[in-house]
Design an enzyme around this catalytic site. Sequence first.
Site, PDB file in Angstrom:
ATOM      1  N   ASP A 125      -4.428  -9.410  11.994  1.00 27.82           N
ATOM      2  CA  ASP A 125      -3.597  -9.402  10.778  1.00 27.82           C
ATOM      3  C   ASP A 125      -3.251 -10.838  10.420  1.00 27.82           C
ATOM      4  OD1 ASP A 125      -1.090  -9.429   9.136  1.00 27.82           O
ATOM      5  OD2 ASP A 125      -1.269  -7.261   9.346  1.00 27.82           O
ATOM      6  N   ARG A 155       0.841  -1.195   0.000  1.00 29.97           N
ATOM      7  CA  ARG A 155       0.000   0.000   0.000  1.00 29.97           C
ATOM      8  C   ARG A 155       0.877   1.245   0.000  1.00 29.97           C
ATOM      9  NH1 ARG A 155      -4.941   0.457   4.156  1.00 29.97           N
ATOM     10  NH2 ARG A 155      -5.541  -1.346   2.917  1.00 29.97           N
ATOM     11  N   THR A 213      -0.931   7.617  -1.197  1.00 31.42           N
ATOM     12  CA  THR A 213      -2.238   7.464  -1.862  1.00 31.42           C
ATOM     13  C   THR A 213      -3.105   6.404  -1.207  1.00 31.42           C
ATOM     14  OG1 THR A 213      -1.471   5.752  -3.399  1.00 31.42           O
ATOM     15  CG2 THR A 213      -1.126   8.053  -4.047  1.00 31.42           C
ATOM     16  N   ASP A 217       0.572 -11.679   9.914  1.00 34.59           N
ATOM     17  CA  ASP A 217       1.318 -11.738  11.168  1.00 34.59           C
ATOM     18  C   ASP A 217       0.974 -13.004  11.944  1.00 34.59           C
ATOM     19  OD1 ASP A 217       2.666  -9.387  10.716  1.00 34.59           O
ATOM     20  OD2 ASP A 217       1.315  -8.154  11.936  1.00 34.59           O
TER      21      ASP A 217
END
Length: 209
Positions: A200, A104, A108, A203
């Site tokens: 997550d 990501r 933006t 993770d």
Amino acid sequence: MSKVVMMNHPLIQHKLTLIRDKNTGSKDFRQLVKEVSMLMGYEVTRDLALEEVEIETPVTKTKSKVISGKKLGIVPILRAGLGMVDGILELVPAAKVGHVGLYRDPETLKPVEYYSKFPADIEDREFIVVDPMLATGGSAVAAIDVLKKQGAKYIKLVNLVACPEGIEEVERCHPDVDIYVASIDEKLNDHGYIVPGLGDAGDRLYGTK
């Protein structure tokens, strides 16, 4: 419009509860994700074409069915999607595996492709894109964009946990892609996490923070 298939099989729901539990460690988490992916794979491959062939059993000759038509490809979205590959591969060991890596952009907040590699016969395969979470939908849309640009025409998306926002985004951008999920959760929080979700997934799969 995309078909959204919710999988309510008791084994899937039971294992998903264990996956969600914050006390489930990485080893068990990985195994459970693999098991749920395999169970979901049964439904995702339900409409594979069949053809009749003649074989000989120990007793007699007979006609029986085998899979025909398009070959399969599995495409995990790196890195969490890797946890779902082996379960589906155990069902369909002849499937080829491609990969899409996205990150990501901090300014933006849009997904940026940093890696992709697919089987050579991409136009002739039916692809199953896998990622444990369908949150904003940005990564799923970007991964499907990459596949389509390379020539893929037949794509399904498989997620353990989704939220309405992510489903809506995939439907808006790729109305021809069917979505298979084990749960549609309540919402996204302010940090882009699915609530209640499972944290997550990358993770938890690999023991990182």
